[in-house]
Enzyme design. Structure first.
Site, PDB file in Angstrom:
ATOM      1  N   GLY A  97     -84.914  50.887 -18.589  1.00  0.00           N
ATOM      2  CA  GLY A  97     -84.908  49.989 -17.454  1.00  0.00           C
ATOM      3  C   GLY A  97     -84.438  48.617 -17.882  1.00  0.00           C
ATOM      4  N   GLY A  98     -84.690  47.641 -17.033  1.00  0.00           N
ATOM      5  CA  GLY A  98     -84.243  46.286 -17.294  1.00  0.00           C
ATOM      6  C   GLY A  98     -84.930  45.616 -18.474  1.00  0.00           C
ATOM      7  N   MET A  99     -86.178  45.975 -18.722  1.00  0.00           N
ATOM      8  CA  MET A  99     -86.948  45.322 -19.787  1.00  0.00           C
ATOM      9  C   MET A  99     -87.271  46.230 -20.959  1.00  0.00           C
ATOM     10  SD  MET A  99     -89.731  42.879 -17.930  1.00  0.00           S
ATOM     11  CE  MET A  99     -90.959  44.036 -18.422  1.00  0.00           C
TER      12      MET A  99
ATOM     13  N   VAL B  57     -88.280  53.965 -22.531  1.00  0.00           N
ATOM     14  CA  VAL B  57     -89.463  54.812 -22.628  1.00  0.00           C
ATOM     15  C   VAL B  57     -89.117  56.057 -23.446  1.00  0.00           C
ATOM     16  CG1 VAL B  57     -91.203  56.116 -21.344  1.00  0.00           C
ATOM     17  CG2 VAL B  57     -90.285  53.991 -20.384  1.00  0.00           C
TER      18      VAL B  57
ATOM     19  N   LYS C 266     -93.484  52.990 -23.958  1.00  0.00           N
ATOM     20  CA  LYS C 266     -92.504  52.046 -23.420  1.00  0.00           C
ATOM     21  C   LYS C 266     -92.399  50.871 -24.380  1.00  0.00           C
ATOM     22  CE  LYS C 266     -91.444  49.455 -19.192  1.00  0.00           C
ATOM     23  NZ  LYS C 266     -91.901  49.191 -17.818  1.00  0.00           N
TER      24      LYS C 266
ATOM     25  N   ASP D  34     -92.022  46.889  -6.443  1.00  0.00           N
ATOM     26  CA  ASP D  34     -90.760  47.533  -6.808  1.00  0.00           C
ATOM     27  C   ASP D  34     -90.883  49.046  -6.629  1.00  0.00           C
ATOM     28  OD1 ASP D  34     -88.079  47.520  -7.593  1.00  0.00           O
ATOM     29  OD2 ASP D  34     -88.567  47.708  -9.729  1.00  0.00           O
TER      30      ASP D  34
END
Length: 174
Positions: A2-4, A7, A22, A119
């Site tokens: 994902g963006g940050m 996983v 993660k 989100d």
């Protein structure tokens, strides 16, 4: 990914169980925007861990630093995202309604405990092999009543996935 973070499937050796691990994409202390990402990552851990257990919300087991990167160890869900689940040929209508009901109950549970996801989208709902959904990724969540002017996502800022935002959120209204 994902963006940050990214996983991985991992094994917690102490209890010999699979977990979803993660990892933040970068280590701590890499500049102001990195500090915001790190605080969001920690907020995800805190808010997820503070929620009383619910069968349709992914459980966070642990958080910390591994090497130079922050991590979250979470319940491993052997399944796929809601969008992938639907792509394999539409599931029976009854199964789709049951999954949506269970996701709604999970979000309601979070709301009852003062957590707003912010989100929620098909990529943040995992459906296991028994067609049981789990809401995940509370990285943009906030506590109900939190003063957004003091948060990382201040009032008027566009936070989340535009295609899944409420009209009020997309327009920056309360």
């Amino acid at each position: 990914r994902g963006g940050m973070g990214v996983v991985y499937e991992a094994v917690e050796t102490t209890l010999n169980r699979k977990v979803a691990l993660k990892l933040m994409l970068f280590g701590p202390g890499r500049g102001p925007e990195q500090a915001n990402d790190e605080e969001r990552f920690l907020r995800e851990a805190r808010l997820s861990a503070a929620l009383p257990r619910h069968p349709h919300i992914v459980t966070v087991y642990d958080a910390g630093i591994l090497g130079t990167r922050r991590y979250l160890a979470m319940e491993f869900i052997d399944g796929r995202s809601l969008s992938e689940w639907r792509k394999d040929g539409p599931p029976p209508l009854r199964a789709q309604v049951r999954v949506l009901r269970d996701v709604s109950l999970a979000v309601h549970h979070a709301h009852e405990h003062g957590v707003i996801h912010r989100d929620l989208k098909p990529a943040n709902v995992l459906v296991d092999r028994d067609d049981q959904p789990r809401v995940t990724d509370f990285g943009l969540a906030k506590e109900h009543g939190q003063d957004t002017s003091l948060s990382l996502t201040g009032a008027g800022m566009l936070i989340g996935t535009p295609g899944y935002m409420s009209p009020e959120q997309a327009q920056g209204r309360k």
